[in-house]
Design an enzyme around this catalytic site. Sequence first.
Site, short mmCIF file in Angstrom:
data_model
loop_
_atom_site.label_atom_id
_atom_site.label_comp_id
_atom_site.label_asym_id
_atom_site.label_seq_id
_atom_site.Cartn_x
_atom_site.Cartn_y
_atom_site.Cartn_z
N HIS A 421 49.99 -32.51 3.75
CA HIS A 421 50.30 -31.54 2.54
C HIS A 421 50.31 -32.39 1.14
CE1 HIS A 421 53.37 -30.40 -0.59
NE2 HIS A 421 53.04 -29.04 -0.17
N CYS A 752 13.64 -53.95 -4.16
CA CYS A 752 15.17 -53.55 -4.25
C CYS A 752 16.03 -54.73 -5.27
CB CYS A 752 16.07 -53.35 -2.93
SG CYS A 752 15.71 -54.82 -1.90
#
Length: 794
Positions: A421, A752
């Site tokens: 919840h 990279c």
Amino acid sequence: MLTSDEVVFLENLGRRDVAIVGGKNASLGEMVQHLSNLGISVPPGFATTANAFRRFLKGNGLDQLISETLRDHEAERISLKEAGQKIRAAIVAGDWPDGLEDAIRRAYRSLSERAGQSEIAVAVRSSATAEDLPNASFAGQQETFLNVVGEDALLSACRKCYASLYTDRAITYRKLMGFDDQLVALSVGVQKMVRSDLGGSGVMFSIDTETGFDKVVLINAAWGLGENVVQGAVTPDEIQVYKPFLERDGLVPIIEKQLGSKELKMLYAHGEHGRKVRNVPTSKAERARFVLSDAEALELARQAVTIEGHYGVPMDMEWAKDGETGKLFIVQARPETVESQRKIGVFESYSVKKHGAELVRGLAVGEKIASGQVCLVGSPEEMNRFVDGAVLVTESTDPDWVPIMKRAAAIVTDHGGRTSHAAIVSRELGVPALVGCANATELLHDQQEVTVSCAEGDVGHVYEGISELQVQEFDLKDVPETRTKVMLNMANPATAARWWRLPADGVGLARMEFVVANTVRVHPEALLHFDDLRDESARAEIDALTKGYENKADYFVDTLSLGLARIAAVAYPNPMILRMSDFKTNEYADLLGGAQFEPHEDNPMIGWRGASRYYDPAYRDGFRLECRAVRRLRDTIGFDNVMVMIPFCRTPGEADRVLEIMREEGLERGVKGLQVYVMCEIPSNVIRAEEFASRFDGFSIGSNDLTQLTLGVDRDSDRLPHLFDERDPAVEWMIRTVIRKAHDAGAKVGLCGQAPSNYPAFARVLVDAGIDSISVVPDSFLQVKKHVAQGEAE
């Protein structure tokens, strides 16, 4: 069978009947009608209609009482608590109008006869006509009663469901969402109880609840009845399944498995009054094992995909496993109301620039960061002491907490998972939350200044003090097209899904060592030679991590492959180039049990690292475990988009030895589409590029190491930073040369590194040199994409 206009069996309902029986019951009927033949099992049942509810109110003269009471509250003549209590008491004391009571009794008898029982146990659930809509979930707003047996008990539960339309939280939520109380009615759903008290239950979403990544099913599971998961009373197991591979034979596309503590389980309590259920502690054995087998998780995920496909929107579902038959049931299904509503074109990225000491950690809900003073609240009855804008800290929440949750800067709970919840409501309110922290209420105190960060992946943190924050906004509407592929550098599986919306061409560098260090945490040799491990503290910690594994080496393979799968899932079907482990010896020594297996080196940066380790008898078996993890990632989980890259490979002879071990472990270049790259970070990789190109499919330039070794400059030196520059002509010559030689040999070349992000001109140099791809960190993607587009236009 249609019992009356006030009681309808589920098979006669569909999703167009929301106005008649509410979203929950309409959805159950829709699945019974249209999805039963597709393998979706829904417990049989019936529903009372909105007409029955209105007739009940009218028959007891309650319409006027409710209107007047709510007006008195609006005028502040009575409190919200007083208004709610007055209305609920009047409803519970009401009498059933002629014919309606008999209709409910007859429907219950019919349901019992279908099951071959005199009095069947049922779940009695509320279904408001305004709930489970695409833009409002009303999560847990009305009551559910489990294990209800007998006609009188059912009628009592129905009254209580009616009354729950006027709880404090329900009245507040309708006002917050702009719903007129006079236009909302309540239907009651009555379904045969699934014996999940003997099995398990939980919640699942057909979308990642934190990032909106739409290619996964998220499953939470706990022992016993499902209320504990929904209310956040326990920390459940969490499993993620990759949807696109579910129909491929022989694959097990589970990309995450987190064992929850599952502290309690809810059982039947026959003979007791009220709800007839009780919570008991779980056993050590139950806490130590998963509720669902892999096969059951995949079956649930397939059902989630079927339901999502039928409704055409991401779905939030509750499921239950019958412990007597082993059968899996769907007991609720509603549209997901947060991520599916997010704007697609723009998203924000939050980060903590500077922060204090970590105080607490838990599961992160959302991706935001908030700071404020702690306010410890034990129960909703204490909500009057909550300070607006504070950080709410409590054990768990239920719908009674909504009035203060919406006033909180952030929410921190001891219990609960990402489908509890607290998690559902905080997402809907846009409030960052940490759930399942275990001991937040013990470690944090009132008026303590803290920062709650949900921006660092699945694990969230509470930091001491008010941290310095950074917010970046990404607009994906005007991303230029480029011939040069722009890919992502990734290392952390927990944050990978945050970037799934970026239109990247794949992952150009996935760092295996990060996953080993942060997820596996154990040196592979310590697992292979556990009985010989001398460090008693490390032995105990490794023993705890590998609990449930007869062969401790399997823990390395499973855990590493799952961590890497979460990165591969974001890239698929584009490639993910996975660099095998590139620790230095001092970094390997920091892993659990690692010190015993690593030598001391004065200069580990150019020491025993990369390819030189992989064929060395002192680490060769560890490398074999890495290979087995990659093979599991490709062949069992299904990510055949994964390519392998070998770092710090000094000579072609080293390459041959490494490739032979990979072949022995079922990773043979060219077989099943496997491509193998080599890092270009040593001058010898450029000088002998033709020889390397005959052994590998491509090169990935590591600009930091190549600059360091080309210029002879320690990249970490605080005295020589002015000499370390990837734009130096010597480095540029190296890059242009390896690109030319590789292309002549038919191999691809990527780069990279941060240089294209830091220096726009450097990106244009790479484009001019003919680079095939550039891989950057996600934060730099849009910037580099624009630099590349400019370079291609020149």
